[in-house]
Design an enzyme around this catalytic site. Structure first.
Site, PDB file in Angstrom:
ATOM      1  N   GLU A 141      43.291 100.492   8.999  1.00 52.46           N
ATOM      2  CA  GLU A 141      44.674 100.654   9.467  1.00 52.46           C
ATOM      3  C   GLU A 141      44.867 102.100   9.886  1.00 52.46           C
ATOM      4  O   GLU A 141      44.359 103.007   9.229  1.00 52.46           O
ATOM      5  CB  GLU A 141      45.702 100.359   8.356  1.00 52.46           C
ATOM      6  CG  GLU A 141      45.778  98.919   7.907  1.00 52.46           C
ATOM      7  CD  GLU A 141      46.914  98.687   6.898  1.00 52.46           C
ATOM      8  OE1 GLU A 141      47.860  99.515   6.850  1.00 52.46           O
ATOM      9  OE2 GLU A 141      46.849  97.687   6.175  1.00 52.46           O
ATOM     10  N   GLU A 155      44.975  98.075  -0.223  1.00 59.45           N
ATOM     11  CA  GLU A 155      45.743  99.222  -0.713  1.00 59.45           C
ATOM     12  C   GLU A 155      46.204  99.151  -2.156  1.00 59.45           C
ATOM     13  O   GLU A 155      47.406  99.161  -2.447  1.00 59.45           O
ATOM     14  CB  GLU A 155      46.958  99.450   0.204  1.00 59.45           C
ATOM     15  CG  GLU A 155      46.566  99.776   1.626  1.00 59.45           C
ATOM     16  CD  GLU A 155      47.759 100.069   2.549  1.00 59.45           C
ATOM     17  OE1 GLU A 155      48.903  99.872   2.123  1.00 59.45           O
ATOM     18  OE2 GLU A 155      47.519 100.490   3.688  1.00 59.45           O
TER      19      GLU A 155
END
Ligand code: NAG
Ligand code: NAG
Ligand code: NAG
Ligand code: NAG
Ligand code: NAG
Length: 698
Positions: free
Chosen positions: A425, A321
């Site tokens: 995720e 991320e």
């Protein structure tokens, strides 16, 4: 698409695997001097399990979550308690801590462990998942997984108990950086107690029993080492990762190793290690921190590409991320490109040579990256589609589930045209309720708007309808993402509230309480059956050849050219533009870091796959001052002059990364040197940096 769970073709294939694994188990039995005795006939019955499932075709509507009728009693069990052996449903397992439990697996799974030859055996998560001794076939096999979040990288909302204890400390514990400072002299003791208890061997058995076959394990760079006064507990989490490797092998669970927290922080969020500013491919320390990160990725690659390990850890995630808007696509792409060149220099290309390599999309969605490094060898796109942070929502059903189903189109397009794409995720949350989900003591927008999150945080009050809505939401998400990793396997209890207060993020609880499916295969086709993807275009299961290690892996020239200069790609903040030649840089003169091998594996593993990779490690130039790893966010941190030939502000044209003079070493692990029995072996000490400074997530 991948495996269609309920076809007879699948059943036939499962049968084949079962026989192969039986052969393997027989071999183990012989090796251990344990007869298999009866059981083969029973097992044949077990082999039909796949077809039994076929009869259990899910109704497709929102209610069908019952696992298919169960098949059989599996494999013969060896006498217990002994740590070695093999067994199926109902057998007693002895763990690495000498605990025992009964292995329960309704899906034909088995465990297997041979202490005299650990790398030749494998458990099998379910009858439909290939054991690690068999090839995983992308496009046919489906990765259904969970993250082991909060374990080797702690987060306040996942392990609130650790943080509650230090909520009044100075500094207040808000991320692992400040938690480590607050623990002070107790750091090693408390952190190891957490590592030892939050995830154990039994979790791997439970994950297999849940019908899952992969885990994604976030790790912080401090697993390898810290510099200067970085407060994290260094090297210890690595020892726990190596335990996970042995558990994965024993229960047939594959692992995606995810570098989650990088030097300087790649996103400024708490789970990067330190919340606050971004100093990775951004700011004055952006280049140096990226070079340091490459060195850590090199050590991971060298370790996980060893025969015996590569089967268990077939995927490596480069960077979790990155905050796209603050770092920029060119900077991200350049780091990804450098990493990939380095990794393939170590492992070689093509099926079986080192891990698949996953990169995160920076929350831009797959379309934004279609075409990225086209032709690269086994590159995987990773997206984390969350609905929790995008706005205020009451309920996960049905609009939000429809929205989740909408991810499927992009997944299918990317799979067919570009390559493997995973949902690394996702969760069931459609609003930002959840204790400390937005950070320690931070109130989310849902609570701000509606006054309270209690109804979403206290799962003990949920009624059957709400649970059913969550279940539908899970099925839509699973179906759309296909290869998925739920975030996360477990949320720990809050010591203050006495229960797990982010339940929509807690897989294990959802499984127990009925809002996650007992058999995740029932999600297959959910979106279509419910009319959520009218005219959906199906992915036929064939990726471009280079994506799975097939023919012609070569990155198209225009793509490599556009990402070939890491330093020039750093353009944020704006004061860097035009001054990239002054960016502090490291130099490749250090000793490479070989990760420690557990004592019990020292006979087989060296920790370093490719002995021809001898390039010096990225280290600071002796005698040159560097800002701390977290201190490069202000223009005043930029050097105004050069230091040494290759030091701070040296006019470097470095981007050349360690392309090792190497060819892959395909087979036998090389005899190791290490004599150490304890894991925190001592790799090369890297020079020091002085860190400092603090301050959010999606
Ligand atoms: C698995 O083992 C448990 C415990 O022995 C037993 O209750 C259950 O019926 C078994 N399931 C199957 C499918 O054999
Ligand atoms: C488990 O038991 C074995 C055999 O008694 C012993 O050698 C080993 O040290 C024990 N391991 C642990 C973690 O207690
Ligand atoms: C498995 O064992 C055989 C025989 O001992 C050996 O030749 C082979 O290299 C082993 N494979 C692995 C992956 O260790
Ligand atoms: C994507 O492809 C899979 C597998 O063929 C199919 O089940 C699904 O319905 C497709 N989804 C969309 C949105 O096209
Ligand atoms: C301050 C901060 O970084 N908060 C983040 C901590 O992590 C959670 C969960 O991932 C995020 O939602 C927060 O924004």
């Amino acid at each position: 698409m991948a495996e269609k769970p309920y076809t007879s073709e699948g059943a036939a294939r499962n049968r084949k695997w079962l026989w192969v694994s039986l052969a393997a188990l027989a071999a183990v039995g012989v090796a251990l001097g344990v007869g298999l005795g009866v059981g083969l006939n029973v097992n044949k019955k077990g082999a039909d399990k796949g077809s039994a499932s076929a009869g259990g075709e899910p109704s497709g509507d929102v209610a069908s979550t019952e696992p298919p009728a169960n098949p059989s009693t599996p494999v013969t069990n060896t006498p217990n308690p002994v740590r070695g052996g093999t067994g199926g449903n109902g057998s007693v397992v002895t763990t690495d801590l000498n605990a025992t439990f009964t292995y329960l697996n309704e899906f034909g799974g088995t465990w297997a462990y041979d202490p005299t030859n650990p790398f030749n055996v494998s458990g099998q998560a379910q009858s439909w998942t290939p054991p690690l001794t068999e090839e995983w076939v992308w496009g046919k096999d489906i990765a259904r997984g969970v993250n082991l979040g909060g374990w080797l990288v702690t987060e306040p909302f996942i392990v609130p108990a650790l943080y509650e204890k230090y909520n009044n400390a100075t500094p207040k514990a808000v991320d692992e950086y400040t938690l480590s400072q607050a623990m002070g002299a107790n750091l090693a003791k408390e952190m190891e107690e957490h590592y030892n208890t939050f995830i154990t061997e039994k979790d791997f058995a439970d994950i297999a029993a849940a019908g899952l076959n992969w885990v994604r394990i976030p790790i912080g760079y401090w697993a390898i080492g810290t510099q200067g006064d970085e407060p994290y507990l260094e090297k210890v989490s690595w020892a726990y990762f190596t335990k996970a490797i042995s558990w994965g092998r024993k229960y047939g669970i594959r692992i995606l190793l995810d570098l989650h927290s990088l030097p300087g922080s790649q996103n400024g969020w708490n789970h990067s290690g330190r919340s606050g500013t971004i100093n990775w491919m951004r700011g004055a320390m952006g280049l140096a921190n990226a070079q340091r990160s490459l060195e850590y990725l090199r050590s991971f690659t060298q370790y996980i590409s060893q025969p015996g390990v590569k089967e268990v850890v077939p995927m490596l995630g480069l960077v979790n991320e990155v905050l796209y808007g603050d770092v920029g696509k060119d900077a991200m792409g350049s780091f990804y490109f450098e990493s990939i060149e380095m990794i393939r220099g170590i492992t070689g290309s093509g099926k079986g040579n080192g891990p698949l390599v996953a990169f995160h999309d920076g929350f831009q969605g797959p379309a934004n990256w279609d075409g990225f490094l086209t032709g690269a060898d086994r590159l995987v796109m990773d997206q984390h589609p969350y609905l929790a942070f995008g706005g205020v929502n009451q309920n996960p059903w049905p609009q939000q589930t429809q929205q989740a189903c909408g991810w499927g189109g992009g997944v299918n397009d990317t799979a067919a045209s570009w390559g493997v794409i995973i949902g690394g995720e996702w969760s069931l949350a459609t609003n930002d309720c959840g204790m400390w989900l937005n950070g320690v003591d931070v109130t989310g927008q849902y609570a701000t708007t509606y006054g309270s999150c209690t109804q979403f945080e206290d799962w003990r009050t949920w009624d059957a309808t709400f649970k059913q809505n969550l279940l539908n939401h899970a099925m839509g998400s699973m179906d759309a993402l296909q290869n998925f990793f739920f975030w996360t396997w477990r949320i720990g209890d809050s010591t203050v509230r006495g229960y797990a207060a982010s339940p929509m993020w807690h897989y294990q609880l959802g499984l127990e309480q009925g809002w996650l499916p007992k058999d995740p295969r029932v999600a297959g086709g959910f979106c279509k059956r419910n009319g959520y993807c009218p005219g959906c275009a199906e992915f036929a299961g064939t990726y471009p050849a280079s994506a799975t290690g097939g023919a012609s892996q070569a990155i198209v020239a225009a793509e490599s050219a556009s990402y070939s200069n890491m330093a020039q790609a750093i353009v944020s903040p704006a004061w860097i533009v035009g001054s990239q030649s002054l960016l502090p840089t490291l130099t490749q003169t250090g000793t490479p870091i070989t990760l420690a091998v557990p004592a019990e594996s020292a006979k087989w593993l060296s920790g370093w796959t490719n002995p021809n990779d001898k390039v010096g490690a990225w280290v600071q130039v002796a005698g040159c001052p560097y800002p701390g790893a977290y201190d490069g966010n202000d223009a005043s941190a930029m050097p105004s002059a050069l230091c040494g030939a290759d030091g701070v502000g040296a006019a470097q044209a470095p981007a050349a990364v360690p392309v090792p003079t190497a060819t892959p070493t395909p087979t036998a692990p090389v005899a190791p040197a290490p004599t150490t029995d304890s894991l925190p072996a001592d790799p090369a000490a890297a020079p020091t940096t002085a860190p400092v400074v603090p301050a959010a997530r999606r």
